[in-house]
Design a protein around this motif. Structure first.
Motif, mmCIF file in Angstrom:
data_model
loop_
_atom_site.group_PDB
_atom_site.id
_atom_site.type_symbol
_atom_site.label_atom_id
_atom_site.label_comp_id
_atom_site.label_asym_id
_atom_site.label_seq_id
_atom_site.Cartn_x
_atom_site.Cartn_y
_atom_site.Cartn_z
ATOM 1 N N UNK A 10 -1.136 -0.225 0.995
ATOM 2 C CA UNK A 10 -1.690 -1.454 0.421
ATOM 3 C C UNK A 10 -1.562 -1.456 -1.106
ATOM 4 N N UNK A 11 -1.787 -0.283 -1.711
ATOM 5 C CA UNK A 11 -1.666 -0.169 -3.166
ATOM 6 C C UNK A 11 -0.247 -0.514 -3.629
ATOM 7 N N UNK A 12 0.755 0.024 -2.931
ATOM 8 C CA UNK A 12 2.140 -0.238 -3.308
ATOM 9 C C UNK A 12 2.496 -1.707 -3.098
ATOM 10 N N UNK A 13 1.953 -2.304 -2.034
ATOM 11 C CA UNK A 13 2.226 -3.721 -1.779
ATOM 12 C C UNK A 13 1.643 -4.603 -2.887
ATOM 13 N N UNK A 14 0.448 -4.276 -3.324
ATOM 14 C CA UNK A 14 -0.185 -5.051 -4.406
ATOM 15 C C UNK A 14 0.621 -4.922 -5.697
ATOM 16 N N UNK A 15 1.041 -3.682 -6.014
ATOM 17 C CA UNK A 15 1.846 -3.464 -7.216
ATOM 18 C C UNK A 15 3.182 -4.207 -7.126
ATOM 19 N N UNK A 16 3.791 -4.152 -5.934
ATOM 20 C CA UNK A 16 5.057 -4.850 -5.736
ATOM 21 C C UNK A 16 4.911 -6.353 -5.888
ATOM 22 N N UNK A 17 3.804 -6.883 -5.389
ATOM 23 C CA UNK A 17 3.540 -8.321 -5.514
ATOM 24 C C UNK A 17 3.363 -8.708 -6.978
ATOM 25 N N UNK A 18 2.645 -7.888 -7.740
ATOM 26 C CA UNK A 18 2.434 -8.153 -9.165
ATOM 27 C C UNK A 18 3.744 -8.149 -9.935
ATOM 28 N N UNK A 19 4.666 -7.273 -9.543
ATOM 29 C CA UNK A 19 5.929 -7.112 -10.266
ATOM 30 C C UNK A 19 7.076 -7.902 -9.635
ATOM 31 N N UNK A 20 6.778 -8.601 -8.547
ATOM 32 C CA UNK A 20 7.796 -9.370 -7.832
ATOM 33 C C UNK A 20 8.912 -8.459 -7.305
ATOM 34 N N UNK A 21 8.511 -7.322 -6.752
ATOM 35 C CA UNK A 21 9.452 -6.370 -6.148
ATOM 36 C C UNK A 21 9.048 -6.204 -4.689
ATOM 37 N N UNK A 22 9.959 -6.417 -3.723
ATOM 38 C CA UNK A 22 9.607 -6.319 -2.303
ATOM 39 C C UNK A 22 9.266 -4.890 -1.885
ATOM 40 N N UNK A 23 8.360 -4.780 -0.920
ATOM 41 C CA UNK A 23 7.922 -3.476 -0.400
ATOM 42 C C UNK A 23 8.171 -3.447 1.105
ATOM 43 N N UNK A 24 8.836 -2.394 1.574
ATOM 44 C CA UNK A 24 9.133 -2.247 3.002
ATOM 45 C C UNK A 24 8.162 -1.260 3.638
ATOM 46 N N UNK A 25 7.623 -1.635 4.813
ATOM 47 C CA UNK A 25 6.774 -0.729 5.595
ATOM 48 C C UNK A 25 6.768 -1.194 7.040
ATOM 49 N N UNK A 26 6.487 -0.277 7.962
ATOM 50 C CA UNK A 26 6.409 -0.602 9.384
ATOM 51 C C UNK A 26 5.541 0.456 10.063
ATOM 52 N N UNK A 27 4.949 0.128 11.209
ATOM 53 C CA UNK A 27 4.140 1.131 11.925
ATOM 54 C C UNK A 27 5.045 2.168 12.592
ATOM 55 N N UNK A 28 5.261 3.281 11.901
ATOM 56 C CA UNK A 28 6.134 4.338 12.422
ATOM 57 C C UNK A 28 5.876 5.609 11.620
ATOM 58 N N UNK A 29 6.604 6.671 11.921
ATOM 59 C CA UNK A 29 6.467 7.924 11.176
ATOM 60 C C UNK A 29 7.122 7.763 9.800
ATOM 61 N N UNK A 30 6.709 8.567 8.795
ATOM 62 C CA UNK A 30 7.306 8.467 7.461
ATOM 63 C C UNK A 30 8.827 8.605 7.461
ATOM 64 N N UNK A 31 9.358 9.479 8.328
ATOM 65 C CA UNK A 31 10.810 9.672 8.388
ATOM 66 C C UNK A 31 11.485 8.399 8.883
ATOM 67 N N UNK A 32 10.924 7.792 9.899
ATOM 68 C CA UNK A 32 11.490 6.566 10.465
ATOM 69 C C UNK A 32 11.379 5.402 9.472
ATOM 70 N N UNK A 33 10.247 5.343 8.752
ATOM 71 C CA UNK A 33 10.051 4.280 7.755
ATOM 72 C C UNK A 33 11.136 4.365 6.678
ATOM 73 N N UNK A 34 11.389 5.579 6.186
ATOM 74 C CA UNK A 34 12.406 5.763 5.141
ATOM 75 C C UNK A 34 13.801 5.418 5.661
ATOM 76 N N UNK A 35 14.089 5.815 6.908
ATOM 77 C CA UNK A 35 15.398 5.526 7.502
ATOM 78 C C UNK A 35 15.617 4.013 7.621
#
Length: 544
Positions: free
Chosen positions: A154-179
């Motif tokens: 949530x922190x990264x999403x808020x920062x991304x919204x403030x800076x107009x930079x998209x943030x990717x996330x999904x319900x999965x393991x950290x390795x799968x999210x990065x892939x």
């Protein structure tokens, strides 16, 4: 933050004052001071010994030329100056890095994996780094893969919204999210993808295995270790453990604006072999910059950092407006509104301590441990905002009519003496600007260096002859336009930084008393009374 480091180098230079040759005895005396300050600043003991040995080897037997010629001018040089130069070069050699901070991928998006302990500022640094490259026109994607710390995503999403930079996330393991994040960045044509990974309060095997799995899966082009500058030698030991497992390519150091003693900045490259690439200097997204070894070395030695100061200035200044302001000020037009704008610009550049630390010659003048009061700028702003438009245009009205000072004092919540002190500082700066506009020498040399300057000289000449006439703008005006308290650049009046208690220093011959006014005639007094009555009536209407 460099007080502990700077003190030793300053004392070492003082030990060598008046000497013309560096020998074993006086070098050892100077190095003793440096050794104490390095250890006090939490520099690794092995790094301290290596640094001192290298400086001694280069300094031993140096015969100092008392005078040297450069650019047709003679300069006096002392043994202390040579010693400082040797220390500066050694500091730069130990902290510098070659090439670009971020290694770009041959094809596809460039991957940057952020690693480090929990609380080191990893998530914030991801957003700051993204902003830095987005400003250069790069298309950046942030990947929130820290599923360990609550609210990290949530922190990264808020920062991304403030800076107009998209943030990717999904319900999965950290390795799968990065892939999946990398695949998304590649599909949508992103230039950079920054992975925010999990941290722990301490290093454990589960954390390291997770990070190694992410590294093997996405094969990032860069792995940056994020470290808190305030944990001293622990930072270096932690960095070494991470480097042994992940072979990171660079270091991001956060909280350099705090009361950290700076030792980690000197130690980290010597211990890990990975250079310090970026530094965080505050909480806001703009307080993040590429590390410059020469700037850091100069600040440690109390020599300031002009390049860093200029970069801070460029972050907050509107170039076109700055040119217009500089042009007006060169004509002698300098109002309290201009003064207020300068104060706001200084506030945008960061804390007064940081600004003074970067100003050549001023860092060493401030006693160690002194904290300049940033709230002083807020007080100045409150006082000026409590003035009427007429008072801002005609500051002498507050000298002629002291009751105005009492009203401003009540409106701003400050003492009348503080209002008078601010007024005096402003009038000193205005007097200097008036002197610059009247004295041809300095002004002509300034105008001769900038485009449009010749036209301004002609306009001034026509004005003296009664011809009037305007002139075109002056693009490319160098220097900081009229920042109070910062001398040495064109258009920068005085040396009285608000909040430092250093009164302004005028240029040229001072005029008669700034506050002595000619007596007003009866007609003029009546006109002033009518004007004040009109102002009071206008204020009453506004309140209604």
């Amino acid at each position: 933050m460099f007080d502990a480091l700077s003190k030793g180098f300053r004392n070492a230079k003082n030990r060598l004052a008046g000497l013309q040759e560096l020998d074993g005895k006086n070098i050892d005396t100077a190095l003793r001071e440096v050794r104490l300050s390095l250890l006090e600043a939490d520099v690794d003991l092995g790094v301290v010994k290596s640094f001192l040995a290298s400086v001694k080897e280069k300094a031993l037997g140096q015969t100092v030329q008392v005078e040297v010629k450069q650019g047709g001018q003679k300069h006096k040089v002392a043994a202390g100056d040579v010693f400082v130069k040797i220390c500066h070069d050694e500091l730069v050699a130990r902290m510098s890095h070659e090439g670009e901070a971020v290694a770009l991928a041959d094809k596809g998006p460039t991957g940057i994996m952020m690693v480090g302990l929990q609380g080191s500022g990893k998530t914030t640094s991801c957003a700051k780094l993204g902003r830095l490259y987005a400003k250069d026109g790069k298309k950046v994607l942030l990947v929130a893969a820290d599923m360990q710390r609550p609210a990290a995503v949530e922190q990264l999403k808020i920062l991304g919204q403030q800076l107009d930079i998209p943030v990717f996330n999904m319900p999965a393991s950290p390795v799968e999210i990065c892939k999946k994040g990398y695949e998304e960045a590649k599909k949508l044509g992103y230039d950079l993808v920054i992975y925010d990974t999990a941290g722990r309060l301490a290093i454990d095997e589960a954390l390291m295995k997770e990070l190694e799995a992410i590294k093997d899966e996405v094969r990032p082009d860069n792995i940056f270790f994020t470290v808190d500058a305030m944990i001293g030698q622990d930072a270096v030991r932690t960095a070494k453990t991470f480097h042994d497992r992940l072979a990171f390519t660079g270091v991001v150091m956060t909280k350099l604006d705090g009361d950290a003693r700076g030792g980690a900045a000197l130690s980290v490259k010597s211990i890990t072999g990975a250079p310090l690439l970026f530094v965080g200097l505050g909480e806001t997204p703009d307080k993040f910059e590429e590390f410059r070894a020469d700037g850091m070395a100069s600040r440690i030695l109390g020599m300031g950092d002009v390049v860093g100061l200029m970069k801070d200035f460029e972050e907050v200044v509107d170039k076109k407006k700055a040119e217009e302001d500089a042009l007006r000020m060169l004509q002698g037009e300098f109002s309290l509104d201009d003064f207020l704008n300068q104060v706001r610009m200084i506030k945008g550049m960061g804390s007064l301590n940081e600004i003074v630390d970067k100003m050549p010659g001023l860092g060493g003048m401030i006693p160690a441990g002194t904290q300049l009061d940033d709230k002083e700028l807020d007080r100045i702003e409150a006082i000026i905002q409590s003035m009427t438009k007429f008072e801002r245009r005609d500051a002498y009205s507050m000298v002629r009519e002291p009751e105005r000072v009492k009203r401003i004092s009540k409106g701003s919540g400050r003492k009348p003496e503080e209002v008078q002190a601010l007024l005096q500082q402003y009038l000193m700066m205005k007097q200097m600007m008036d002197a610059m506009s009247q004295q041809g020498g300095l002004l002509n040399s300034l105008m001769g260096m900038v485009p449009g300057g010749k036209q301004l000289q002609m306009a001034r000449a026509m004005k003296k002859m009664g011809g009037g006439g305007g002139f075109p703008g002056m693009p490319g005006m160098g220097g900081f336009p009229g920042m109070p308290g910062m001398g040495g650049f064109p258009g920068m009046p005085g040396m009285g930084m608000p909040g430092m208690g250093m009164p302004g220093m005028g240029m040229g011959q001072p005029k008669p008393s700034m506050t002595k006014m000619k007596p007003l005639s009866e007609a003029e007094k009546n006109a002033k009374k009518r004007q004040r009555k009109a102002e009071r009536d206008a204020r009453k209407k506004t309140r209604k």
